[in-house]
Design an enzyme around this catalytic site. Structure first.
Site, PDB file in Angstrom:
ATOM      1  CB  THR A 168      -0.904  -0.026   1.256  1.00 24.06           C
ATOM      2  OG1 THR A 168      -1.627  -1.253   1.239  1.00 24.06           O
ATOM      3  CG2 THR A 168      -1.852   1.142   1.311  1.00 24.06           C
ATOM      4  CG  HIS A 291      23.338   3.223 -29.126  1.00 26.72           C
ATOM      5  ND1 HIS A 291      22.495   2.843 -28.118  1.00 26.72           N
ATOM      6  CD2 HIS A 291      24.556   3.395 -28.548  1.00 26.72           C
ATOM      7  CE1 HIS A 291      23.159   2.787 -26.979  1.00 26.72           C
ATOM      8  NE2 HIS A 291      24.416   3.123 -27.212  1.00 26.72           N
TER       9      HIS A 291
HETATM   10  C1  HCA Z   1      -5.925   1.823  -0.735  1.00 26.87           C
HETATM   11  C2  HCA Z   1      -6.247   0.378  -0.775  1.00 26.87           C
HETATM   12  C3  HCA Z   1      -5.438  -0.420  -1.714  1.00 26.87           C
HETATM   13  C4  HCA Z   1      -6.077  -1.789  -1.747  1.00 26.87           C
HETATM   14  C5  HCA Z   1      -5.352  -2.841  -2.479  1.00 26.87           C
HETATM   15  C6  HCA Z   1      -6.071  -4.157  -2.546  1.00 26.87           C
HETATM   16  C7  HCA Z   1      -3.966  -0.524  -1.241  1.00 26.87           C
HETATM   17  O1  HCA Z   1      -6.501   2.573  -1.520  1.00 26.87           O
HETATM   18  O2  HCA Z   1      -5.131   2.211   0.099  1.00 26.87           O
HETATM   19  O3  HCA Z   1      -7.287  -4.183  -2.566  1.00 26.87           O
HETATM   20  O4  HCA Z   1      -5.374  -5.183  -2.604  1.00 26.87           O
HETATM   21  O5  HCA Z   1      -3.075  -0.040  -1.902  1.00 26.87           O
HETATM   22  O6  HCA Z   1      -3.778  -1.083  -0.154  1.00 26.87           O
HETATM   23  O7  HCA Z   1      -5.419   0.156  -2.997  1.00 26.87           O
END
Ligand code: HCA
Ligand code: CU
Length: 386
Positions: A168, A291
């Site tokens: 994330t 190249h």
């Molecule tokens: C977010 C959620 C997500 C979810 C990814 C997933 C992330 O918006 O923060 O559903 O696997 O990055 O964790 O996009």
């Protein structure tokens, strides 16, 4: 390795809508969904219907289009949200909940056992709905592996089709992703999806490492748009996998990639970056004499991606001081000018001298080529006139 048969979960219409400049209208969403369908992605993921009344209508409208690509929507791990998702008519529901101590303490406040109970509740309901079920842990990379495995094993037993790993915050590196996916692969039966943010530039490499370790599904967005600086881009993933074996991505309509990137760039009001994979303006431009000579003999010397496979052409840049006479000869041939090696070499020297003085344009190089040809014609004409 699951490179031979991985699936793309294209999330431009979910993660991509979280990009700062994205405000897609219903018509635009339908256009994007249809283009992605034509490109051939296996899944598209749509913004949760819980976000707003319009999001709910759009999700249902796209689910009803009858696309070949499967439709998914994204929800938090609770029964109300999941029910709403099913009612839109999508083919699958992507459930997500944070498992890192940061998200457990500062976001939803649930313990690992409580997360498992919630998941149980949600998936017992989903199992009766005839939809694909995915369970993913937000902020996976900053979660305790023991916690993760406990949750993943529990949902695997319930019978989810896929579990997701989500980087994330874009903190993972390819070695860590490879390690995590490999360990998970040994513990569960379900397919494994990877979703990786690009904060530290590893999103494509991490997605690839996930595939090498046995992941089956990769999340992408067009141009990589998403929260902050986004996730693995569709084109970037395609380029990476193609470089191993083009056959692994010929299931997609590769010549549509440029159009997809152009459409999204325009809709979210950005330029396609010059260094973008495949579609950046310099992606197939060769410059230095060494190249260009080799590329003109055999493009694979300096190209791992064949532009023609993507409906594009290479460009040999000749109007500069690094140019070589083979490249100038190539330009003369393009213009249909018959010049000797000696003449081409003289022009090459002139181009280099001029380029040392000021930036040159292709027009100026062409003028030198035409001037040389005119000189030839004049000298051919003299004996006749005499
Ligand atoms: C977010 C959620 C997500 C979810 C990814 C997933 C992330 O918006 O923060 O559903 O696997 O990055 O964790 O996009
Ligand atoms: Cu994300």
């Amino acid at each position: 390795m699951s490179l031979e048969k991985f699936s793309i979960i294209e999330s431009t219409l979910r993660e991509g809508e979280q990009f700062v400049n994205a405000f897609f209208t219903t018509e635009q969403k339908i256009r994007i969904a249809s283009l992605l369908d034509a490109f051939g992605v296996e899944y598209i993921e749509l913004t949760t219907p819980c976000a707003s009344p319009q999001s709910e209508k759009d999700c249902a409208a796209i689910a009803r289009l009858g696309l070949k690509t499967k439709t998914l929507t994204h929800t938090r791990c609770n029964l109300d949200d999941v029910k709403m998702a099913v009612e839109t008519g999508v083919n699958g529901v992507d459930v997500v909940i944070g498992t890192s101590s940061k998200l457990r303490d500062f976001s939803h406040g649930k313990s690992i056992n409580e997360i498992i109970d919630l998941a149980q509740n949600v998936f017992e309901y989903l199992k009766k709905q005839n939809v694909e079920m995915r369970f993913s842990t937000e902020d996976t990379l900053r979660s305790e592996p023991d916690d993760l495995f406990k949750v993943y094993e529990a949902v695997d037993k319930i019978g989810v089709h896929r579990v997701g790993i989500a980087d994330t915050v874009g903190i993972g590196n390819p070695r860590q992703i490879y390690d995590l996916v490999s360990r998970l692969r040994k513990r569960i039966k379900a397919d494994i999806e990877f979703h990786g943010h690009n904060d530290t530039g590893c999103a494509i490499a991490n997605a690839f490492a996930a595939l090498e370790a046995g992941a089956t599904h990769i999340d992408t967005t067009i141009l990589g748009i998403g929260e902050r600086n986004g996730i693995t881009s569709l084109g970037g993933l395609v380029a990476r996998v193609y470089s191993v074996n083009p056959a692994y991505v010929t299931k997609y309509q590769l010549p549509l990639l440029m159009h997809l990137d152009q459409v999204i760039a325009q809709l979210v009001n950005v330029d396609i970056p010059f260094n973008n994979y495949i579609t950046g303006f310099s992606a197939f431009t060769h410059k230095a004499g060494i190249h260009t000579k080799a590329v003109l003999n055999n493009p694979s010397t300096y190209e791992v991606l064949k532009p023609e496979d993507f409906g594009l052409t290479r460009y040999i840049h000749i109007a500069h001081r690094l140019t070589g006479w083979n490249a100038i000869r190539y330009r003369a041939d393009q213009l249909g000018l018959e010049l000797s090696d000696d003449e081409i070499k003289r022009i090459t020297e002139e181009v280099k001298t001029l380029a040392d003085l000021h930036p040159l344009t292709l027009d100026e190089v062409d003028s030198l080529l035409y001037a040389m040809r005119n000189k030839q014609i004049e000298s051919e004409a003299i004996p006749e006139a005499a």
